[in-house]
Scaffold this motif. Structure first.
Motif, PDB file in Angstrom:
ATOM      1  N   ASP A 490     -66.448  45.785 -33.279  1.00  0.00           N
ATOM      2  CA  ASP A 490     -65.104  46.120 -33.750  1.00  0.00           C
ATOM      3  C   ASP A 490     -64.194  44.926 -33.455  1.00  0.00           C
ATOM      4  O   ASP A 490     -63.599  44.822 -32.380  1.00  0.00           O
ATOM      5  CB  ASP A 490     -64.614  47.378 -33.029  1.00  0.00           C
ATOM      6  N   LYS A 491     -64.091  44.060 -34.410  1.00  0.00           N
ATOM      7  CA  LYS A 491     -63.350  42.823 -34.185  1.00  0.00           C
ATOM      8  C   LYS A 491     -61.863  43.086 -34.012  1.00  0.00           C
ATOM      9  O   LYS A 491     -61.205  42.467 -33.182  1.00  0.00           O
ATOM     10  CB  LYS A 491     -63.578  41.866 -35.357  1.00  0.00           C
ATOM     11  N   ALA A 492     -61.339  44.012 -34.783  1.00  0.00           N
ATOM     12  CA  ALA A 492     -59.900  44.292 -34.717  1.00  0.00           C
ATOM     13  C   ALA A 492     -59.519  44.809 -33.329  1.00  0.00           C
ATOM     14  O   ALA A 492     -58.548  44.352 -32.719  1.00  0.00           O
ATOM     15  CB  ALA A 492     -59.519  45.312 -35.787  1.00  0.00           C
ATOM     16  N   THR A 493     -60.289  45.738 -32.820  1.00  0.00           N
ATOM     17  CA  THR A 493     -60.009  46.264 -31.483  1.00  0.00           C
ATOM     18  C   THR A 493     -60.171  45.173 -30.438  1.00  0.00           C
ATOM     19  O   THR A 493     -59.378  45.076 -29.492  1.00  0.00           O
ATOM     20  CB  THR A 493     -60.950  47.427 -31.166  1.00  0.00           C
ATOM     21  N   MET A 494     -61.210  44.368 -30.611  1.00  0.00           N
ATOM     22  CA  MET A 494     -61.442  43.292 -29.654  1.00  0.00           C
ATOM     23  C   MET A 494     -60.247  42.358 -29.594  1.00  0.00           C
ATOM     24  O   MET A 494     -59.770  41.998 -28.506  1.00  0.00           O
ATOM     25  CB  MET A 494     -62.694  42.518 -30.028  1.00  0.00           C
ATOM     26  N   GLU A 495     -59.751  41.976 -30.749  1.00  0.00           N
ATOM     27  CA  GLU A 495     -58.609  41.054 -30.768  1.00  0.00           C
ATOM     28  C   GLU A 495     -57.379  41.701 -30.148  1.00  0.00           C
ATOM     29  O   GLU A 495     -56.633  41.052 -29.402  1.00  0.00           O
ATOM     30  CB  GLU A 495     -58.317  40.642 -32.213  1.00  0.00           C
ATOM     31  N   GLY A 496     -57.164  42.980 -30.428  1.00  0.00           N
ATOM     32  CA  GLY A 496     -56.011  43.669 -29.847  1.00  0.00           C
ATOM     33  C   GLY A 496     -56.095  43.747 -28.334  1.00  0.00           C
ATOM     34  O   GLY A 496     -55.113  43.522 -27.618  1.00  0.00           O
ATOM     35  N   GLU A 497     -57.270  44.023 -27.815  1.00  0.00           N
ATOM     36  CA  GLU A 497     -57.434  44.132 -26.368  1.00  0.00           C
ATOM     37  C   GLU A 497     -57.306  42.764 -25.706  1.00  0.00           C
ATOM     38  O   GLU A 497     -56.746  42.650 -24.602  1.00  0.00           O
ATOM     39  CB  GLU A 497     -58.797  44.746 -26.036  1.00  0.00           C
ATOM     40  N   VAL A 498     -57.826  41.756 -26.349  1.00  0.00           N
ATOM     41  CA  VAL A 498     -57.682  40.407 -25.795  1.00  0.00           C
ATOM     42  C   VAL A 498     -56.208  40.015 -25.739  1.00  0.00           C
ATOM     43  O   VAL A 498     -55.732  39.439 -24.756  1.00  0.00           O
ATOM     44  CB  VAL A 498     -58.486  39.396 -26.628  1.00  0.00           C
ATOM     45  N   LYS A 499     -55.495  40.368 -26.784  1.00  0.00           N
ATOM     46  CA  LYS A 499     -54.069  40.047 -26.806  1.00  0.00           C
ATOM     47  C   LYS A 499     -53.334  40.799 -25.701  1.00  0.00           C
ATOM     48  O   LYS A 499     -52.487  40.220 -24.998  1.00  0.00           O
ATOM     49  CB  LYS A 499     -53.493  40.428 -28.169  1.00  0.00           C
ATOM     50  N   ALA A 500     -53.674  42.065 -25.526  1.00  0.00           N
ATOM     51  CA  ALA A 500     -53.041  42.844 -24.471  1.00  0.00           C
ATOM     52  C   ALA A 500     -53.362  42.264 -23.094  1.00  0.00           C
ATOM     53  O   ALA A 500     -52.507  42.218 -22.205  1.00  0.00           O
ATOM     54  CB  ALA A 500     -53.511  44.303 -24.554  1.00  0.00           C
ATOM     55  N   ALA A 501     -54.577  41.823 -22.920  1.00  0.00           N
ATOM     56  CA  ALA A 501     -54.963  41.204 -21.651  1.00  0.00           C
ATOM     57  C   ALA A 501     -54.175  39.917 -21.415  1.00  0.00           C
ATOM     58  O   ALA A 501     -53.746  39.630 -20.303  1.00  0.00           O
ATOM     59  CB  ALA A 501     -56.468  40.897 -21.656  1.00  0.00           C
ATOM     60  N   ALA A 502     -53.961  39.180 -22.467  1.00  0.00           N
ATOM     61  CA  ALA A 502     -53.223  37.921 -22.341  1.00  0.00           C
ATOM     62  C   ALA A 502     -51.751  38.180 -22.048  1.00  0.00           C
ATOM     63  O   ALA A 502     -51.111  37.416 -21.327  1.00  0.00           O
ATOM     64  CB  ALA A 502     -53.362  37.106 -23.635  1.00  0.00           C
ATOM     65  N   VAL A 503     -51.211  39.245 -22.608  1.00  0.00           N
ATOM     66  CA  VAL A 503     -49.807  39.568 -22.345  1.00  0.00           C
ATOM     67  C   VAL A 503     -49.603  39.887 -20.874  1.00  0.00           C
ATOM     68  O   VAL A 503     -48.641  39.464 -20.239  1.00  0.00           O
ATOM     69  CB  VAL A 503     -49.359  40.751 -23.226  1.00  0.00           C
ATOM     70  N   LEU A 504     -50.536  40.639 -20.310  1.00  0.00           N
ATOM     71  CA  LEU A 504     -50.407  41.032 -18.906  1.00  0.00           C
ATOM     72  C   LEU A 504     -50.631  39.858 -17.971  1.00  0.00           C
ATOM     73  O   LEU A 504     -49.950  39.717 -16.962  1.00  0.00           O
ATOM     74  CB  LEU A 504     -51.409  42.154 -18.598  1.00  0.00           C
ATOM     75  N   TRP A 505     -51.631  39.036 -18.272  1.00  0.00           N
ATOM     76  CA  TRP A 505     -51.994  37.936 -17.373  1.00  0.00           C
ATOM     77  C   TRP A 505     -52.442  36.780 -18.224  1.00  0.00           C
ATOM     78  O   TRP A 505     -53.624  36.612 -18.501  1.00  0.00           O
ATOM     79  CB  TRP A 505     -53.092  38.386 -16.427  1.00  0.00           C
ATOM     80  N   PRO A 506     -51.509  35.941 -18.668  1.00  0.00           N
ATOM     81  CA  PRO A 506     -51.861  34.858 -19.592  1.00  0.00           C
ATOM     82  C   PRO A 506     -52.873  33.877 -19.021  1.00  0.00           C
ATOM     83  O   PRO A 506     -53.674  33.313 -19.767  1.00  0.00           O
ATOM     84  CB  PRO A 506     -50.514  34.160 -19.850  1.00  0.00           C
ATOM     85  N   GLN A 507     -52.850  33.691 -17.711  1.00  0.00           N
ATOM     86  CA  GLN A 507     -53.720  32.683 -17.136  1.00  0.00           C
ATOM     87  C   GLN A 507     -54.948  33.296 -16.485  1.00  0.00           C
ATOM     88  O   GLN A 507     -55.526  32.698 -15.567  1.00  0.00           O
ATOM     89  CB  GLN A 507     -52.927  31.858 -16.115  1.00  0.00           C
ATOM     90  N   ASN A 508     -55.320  34.454 -16.940  1.00  0.00           N
ATOM     91  CA  ASN A 508     -56.529  35.086 -16.416  1.00  0.00           C
ATOM     92  C   ASN A 508     -57.715  34.175 -16.693  1.00  0.00           C
ATOM     93  O   ASN A 508     -58.018  33.874 -17.852  1.00  0.00           O
ATOM     94  CB  ASN A 508     -56.711  36.445 -17.102  1.00  0.00           C
ATOM     95  N   PRO A 509     -58.431  33.717 -15.664  1.00  0.00           N
ATOM     96  CA  PRO A 509     -59.562  32.811 -15.911  1.00  0.00           C
ATOM     97  C   PRO A 509     -60.645  33.474 -16.740  1.00  0.00           C
ATOM     98  O   PRO A 509     -61.326  32.812 -17.524  1.00  0.00           O
ATOM     99  CB  PRO A 509     -60.062  32.469 -14.501  1.00  0.00           C
ATOM    100  N   ALA A 510     -60.805  34.784 -16.590  1.00  0.00           N
ATOM    101  CA  ALA A 510     -61.816  35.484 -17.376  1.00  0.00           C
ATOM    102  C   ALA A 510     -61.432  35.536 -18.844  1.00  0.00           C
ATOM    103  O   ALA A 510     -62.291  35.716 -19.708  1.00  0.00           O
ATOM    104  CB  ALA A 510     -61.995  36.909 -16.844  1.00  0.00           C
TER     105      ALA A 510
END
Lengths: 677, 128
Positions: A490-510
């Motif tokens: 599910d590429k759309a969901t994946m991209e949305g979750e990645v974006k949400a993760a980046a919003v919370l912690w932009p410099q997350n090494p993972a």
């Protein structure tokens, strides 16, 4: 410069002389020799009812010159002869006090949040959390060590000055109403002038010295005016004496015998008396008016000087120059040694400086000052104790509060430099930690938080730690969801979750690592789908089977491709079963049957190499049968039923179990029979 | 003991001739019996099997062993026979069917008539 020093000393001693001179308290008390003449006052009052009335034994003028801090004009009740000399020279101190009072009037303090509210402009700011306070406090923390050395010399001189002015109780107001002795005053004045030139004094001592000089000058001027008033009093007394003589002369019986028989004798007597006494009355009135004016002027000057001095005291207090407040109060007592110590102020300033609404006096101001000094000293002591136990956070707050109260106190100025540096470092680290939180650099925030915990034993790391943990957890959770979505395709969901993760912690090494891998995965998925399509088009079932897992993952969300993949795998399964069956048949010695087994499947899947190989192999091991059968099929295909039947029978001969041959031969035989006539 | 009269050496030549003739007749009869169609050719099986239609309209005889019955209807029966090494499908019309039952393994002499498409249709059947 000796000449200057001598001039100063001379000025100072003359000021002392003026202060110690007997200033008549009962300026307007009539001399005893004229007390018998009660009527002159009544006569004056009768002749001139509007003349100013001056009480005796009191320095309050019922003519009531109104002197306010903001109003430096001396006004009487509007009477003639009321001098207004020097009324407009209120001085900057009065204006400053007015400005301060005006500003304070609009301010309200909210102790719950340490907020100050400007009711006029509607602005709110935190007392301890604003740029100006921060800037001043950090400037204090960053003070140069060399500058502090010079500052300590100044503070020692200031302390010496206070010792001279308040010898028995340093930092407390004088034990006597009139302050220190003359010698101490003289030496303190010299020291005051010297301190005024010091870079750390900022001219405050000079201002006080100037104010002392002005007050002394006003006192001297007042003495002169009172001397003139005394002269006028003597003149008035003389005139009243003359008036009395004149009235007696015209009202005596010596002249009445000659005029006894004359008509209107009494009326003529009154007229003559009035005419004769009128010049004296006028002169008396004039002299009294002049005297009242001089007295008013003298008091006005003194009151103005007092007002200026009081304004200076209040200003110094608001500026938190408490030592200078004590100095000014000591000089005030000396200069204005009249027992009147009330400080006139107004509005909010009065509320702030007065205690429970009680009149603000010099003593009260001194009390407030010593209280503030005590607060400052105790504050610094508590800070030092906290520093000893590494309670930096509390120490910083207390130091800032103490600085707000007693910035200029020696204890504050001599606060150790290394402790200032430590507190400054703590503030900077904390600022960086919160800034890191603000920009969501949680790695840096974590480092700073750990550093702060190490620096200060009373530092609460929980808020930052909680913020970091929350953001990290949230970000990692979103990343986990993104991975799952990637696995599911599910590429759309994946991209949305990645974006949400980046919003919370932009410099997350993972994030950098995982996002890249997920995108690789999606690239791999796209490639896999393309490869699957190609293999399906080529009917390469073996190729599909070889990457079964990859294709299964790639088609997880593609129902159509799933079915295609499933069908391909089932086909391969069928092929394998046929091959297995053939192998078994061959193992039982029936290569012909084995060939039949695989040959039928190979016609469905002509591109399977393994199948083709098996067909070829079994054919080679049962050539007659295969040949017969194939030729029979061919003959049947050409409509050569008789030939086909015989060839099927031949195939049956080689492989009796061949169902195809049997069925075909039978079928064709029936066809032949049906054609029989 | 009495002696028997000596026979005459004159066994009748006639008898010998008669016996001979009988033997010949017997043989001929037998030959006829078992080779009633001695004038028809044997079916050339390899060539026939290769191209049956090319032999259409001809008559031949075969000597076959019955293998099994391939098909049957009211018009006749088709048997799978083995003519030497070659299997052969022979149609036996109902009217040609013999009185006896044709069974597997029987050796039969069959006269064939090849139809237009080369199908072998029996005209007479004789057991060996």
């Amino acid at each position: 410069m000796p000449n200057t020093s001598i001039s100063i000393v001379a000025l100072w001693f003359s000021a002392i002389a003026v202060v110690n001179a007997q200033i008549p308290r009962t300026v307007l008390q009539l001399p005893k020799e004229v007390t018998g003449i009660a009527k002159p006052q009544a006569a004056v009052q009768a002749a001139l009812p509007e003349a100013p009335k001056v009480d005796s034994n009191n320095q309050n003028l019922t003519v009531a010159p109104v002197i306010n801090p903001g109003n430096t004009t001396v006004n009487s009740s509007g009477q003639a002869g009321s001098p207004t000399g020097g009324g407009n020279t209120g001085g900057q101190g009065s204006e400053t006090e007015s400005a301060v009072a005006d500003k304070l009037r609009n301010l309200e303090f909210d102790p719950a949040g340490d907020n100050v509210i400007d009711t006029k402009r509607g602005a709110v700011w935190n007392v301890f959390d604003n740029r100006m306070v921060d800037a001043r406090f950090e400037r204090y923390l960053n003070l140069d060590a060399a500058e502090r050395k010079r500052q300590e010399v100044y503070l020692a001189s200031l302390n010496q000055l206070l010792q001279l002015l308040c010898p028995k109780n340093p930092y407390r107001f004088s034990t006597t109403l009139t302050g220190p002795d003359r010698d101490s005053l003289g030496r303190s004045y010299n020291l005051l002038r010297t301190l005024g030139d010091n870079e750390f004094d900022h001219g405050v001592s000079t201002i006080i010295a100037n104010e002392v000089d002005a007050a002394n000058a006003a006192a001297a001027n007042r003495k002169e005016l009172y001397a003139e008033a005394e002269k006028l009093e003597k003149e008035i007394q003389h005139l009243e004496w003359n008036l009395g003589i004149t009235i007696d002369r015209h009202t005596s019986d010596l002249g009445e015998d000659r005029d006894r028989a004359r008509p209107g004798r009494e009326a003529n007597k009154a007229v003559n008396t009035t005419s004769a006494s009128a010049p004296y009355v006028r002169k008396i009135a004039k002299a009294q008016a002049l005297q009242a004016g001089k007295v008013a002027q003298a008091e006005a000057k003194l009151l103005l000087a007092k007002g200026d001095f009081q304004a200076l005291q209040v200003q110094l207090f608001t500026q938190r120059r408490f030592q200078h407040v004590l100095i000014a109060c000591a000089y005030y007592r000396s200069v204005f040694a009249d027992g009147e110590l009330q400080i006139k102020t107004e509005g909010k300033l009065k509320e702030v400086l007065s205690l429970s609404g009680a009149p603000l006096t010099v003593s009260t101001l001194e009390s407030l000052t010593t209280e503030a000094i005590r607060e400052g000293r105790e504050g610094v002591n508590s800070v030092k104790n906290m520093m000893g136990t590494k309670r930096l956070q509390s120490a910083e707050k207390r130091l800032m509060e103490t600085y707000s109260i007693g910035e200029h106190l020696p204890e504050m100025q001599t606060f150790p430099e290394d402790w200032r540096s430590t507190i400054l470092s703590f503030r900077q680290a904390r600022r960086e930690a919160f800034k890191a939180i603000e920009v969501k650099d949680y790695t840096r925030a974590k480092e700073k938080n750990a550093l702060l915990s190490e620096m200060a034993s009373d530092y609460d790391h929980a808020p930052i730690h909680a913020a970091i943990s929350s953001a990290e957890s949230g970000s990692n959770l979103h990343l986990a969801k993104a991975r799952n979505a990637a696995i599911a395709g599910d590429k759309a969901t994946m991209e949305g979750e990645v974006k949400a993760a980046a919003v919370l912690w932009p410099q997350n090494p993972a994030l950098a690592e995982g996002a890249g891998k997920m995108m690789e995965r999606f690239d791999l998925q796209v490639q896999s789908l393309q490869e699957l399509d190609r293999l399906l088009a080529a009917s390469d079932l073996r190729g599909i089977e070889a990457k079964r897992e990859v294709f299964s993952a790639a088609v997880a969300t593609d129902e159509a491709r799933q079915q295609q993949l499933r069908a391909a795998l089932n086909q391969l399964l069928e092929i394998e079963k046929a091959l297995e069956r053939a192998k078994e048949l061959d193992g039982r010695g029936s290569a012909a049957e084995a060939w039949v087994s695989v040959e039928g499947v190979s016609r469905q899947y002509p591109k399977d190499p393994k199948l083709l190989a098996a067909v070829s192999e079994y054919r080679s091991r049962a050539p007659e049968f295969v040949k017969s059968l194939l030729e029979a099929r061919k003959a049947e295909g050409h409509g050569q039923a008789v030939c086909a039947i015989n060839l099927y029978l031949l195939a049956l001969k080689h492989n009796l179990a061949c169902e195809e041959a049997q069925e075909s031969a039978t079928r064709l035989a029936h066809q032949q029979l049906s054609l029989l006539n | 003991m009495a002696r028997r009269r000596k026979s005459s050496p004159h066994v009748s030549l006639f008898s010998l001739v008669m016996v001979g003739a009988l033997l010949v007749a017997l043989v001929a009869g037998i030959w006829k019996l078992y080779n009633p169609h001695g004038a028809k050719e044997l079916l050339p099986l390899p060539a026939y099997l290769e191209a049956p239609a090319s032999f259409s309209g001809n008559s031949y005889r075969v000597e076959v062993v019955v293998i099994n019955r391939l098909a049957q209807n009211e018009k006749g029966t088709t048997y799978t026979c083995a003519a030497g090494e070659h299997p052969l499908a022979i149609i036996v019309p109902q009217e040609v069917m013999p009185q006896y039952r044709i069974e597997k393994g029987q050796l039969l002499y069959i006269d064939l008539r090849l139809s237009n498409d080369g199908a072998a249709i029996a005209t007479t059947i004789a057991k060996k």
